[in-house]
Design an enzyme around this catalytic site. Structure first.
Site, PDB file in Angstrom:
ATOM      1  N   ASP A   1       0.578  -6.641   1.961  1.00  0.00           N
ATOM      2  CA  ASP A   1       1.402  -5.790   2.197  1.00  0.00           C
ATOM      3  C   ASP A   1       2.019  -6.639   4.056  1.00  0.00           C
ATOM      4  OD1 ASP A   1       3.498  -3.163   2.771  1.00  0.00           O
ATOM      5  OD2 ASP A   1       1.470  -3.072   4.151  1.00  0.00           O
TER       6      ASP A   1
ATOM      7  N   GLU B   1       4.431  -8.015  -0.785  1.00  0.00           N
ATOM      8  CA  GLU B   1       5.848  -6.867  -0.861  1.00  0.00           C
ATOM      9  C   GLU B   1       7.200  -6.585  -0.502  1.00  0.00           C
ATOM     10  OE1 GLU B   1       5.694  -2.174  -1.120  1.00  0.00           O
ATOM     11  OE2 GLU B   1       5.592  -2.675   1.383  1.00  0.00           O
TER      12      GLU B   1
ATOM     13  N   ASP C   1      -2.012  -0.295   5.451  1.00  0.00           N
ATOM     14  CA  ASP C   1      -1.795  -1.380   5.238  1.00  0.00           C
ATOM     15  C   ASP C   1      -2.692  -2.402   4.207  1.00  0.00           C
ATOM     16  OD1 ASP C   1       0.276  -1.950   7.079  1.00  0.00           O
ATOM     17  OD2 ASP C   1      -1.561  -1.523   8.552  1.00  0.00           O
TER      18      ASP C   1
END
EC number: 3.1.21.10
Length: 171
Positions: free
Chosen positions: A11, A71, A143
């Site tokens: 992420d 992502e 996160d």
């Protein structure tokens, strides 16, 4: 596609980049590790990107994943912040690619849909479902939890016919 596959989910963020490593065997998932790579917000941009690079490279060396998933970032109203986030995302894609891993990308709504069943959910729903899907998962914040969700999303999608065709098409 049988056997154990180790996946790193990432992420990306300039301040904090979440990471998570899971293993998948068929439909079962096993938590390996998760955490956050942080950059010093007082440092210049180039130094911060180097910090993210070095931190992710260390994680890859330690956990030896075979596939990576990142992502995709979203565009917000602050163009400068969006550009910096894009640069952090570039590092998140570069590190596993340089290690020889195939890197898959997933939109945030695809990650949410894979984990909580709908494309628009809240952080707490993601945390809750990550704990349901992987009870032994430990994470130090949003996160890392998001990175676990990215890895889970990839574990589900990598079994799809489209993913298999993409793998067969690459040398």
């Amino acid at each position: 596609m049988t056997g154990t596959i180790r996946i790193i989910g990432i992420d990306p963020g300039l301040r904090r980049t979440g990471w998570a490593v899971i293993e998948t065997v068929g439909n079962s998932l096993r938590f390996i590790g998760a955490g956050t790579v942080r950059s010093n917000d007082k440092a210049d941009l180039a130094s911060r990107l180097c910090q993210l690079h070095d931190g992710l490279a260390e994680i890859l060396h330690l956990h030896m994943p075979q596939e990576a998933a990142v992502e995709a970032t979203f565009v917000n109203k602050d163009a400068v912040a969006t550009l910096k986030l894009g640069q952090a995302r570039g590092i998140a894609m570069l590190v596993p690619a340089r290690a020889g891993l195939r890197v898959a990308e997933y939109a945030p709504n695809a990650v949410k849909k894979a984990v909580i069943g709908v494309g628009h959910g809240e952080k707490r729903q993601i945390h809750m479902m990550v704990k349901v899907l992987m009870p032994k998962a430990l994470f130090d914040g949003d996160d890392a939890a998001d990175a676990i969700a990215v890895a889970i999303c990839h574990a589900h999608h990598r079994q799809s016919p489209a993913w298999r065709l993409a793998l067969e098409a690459q040398p």
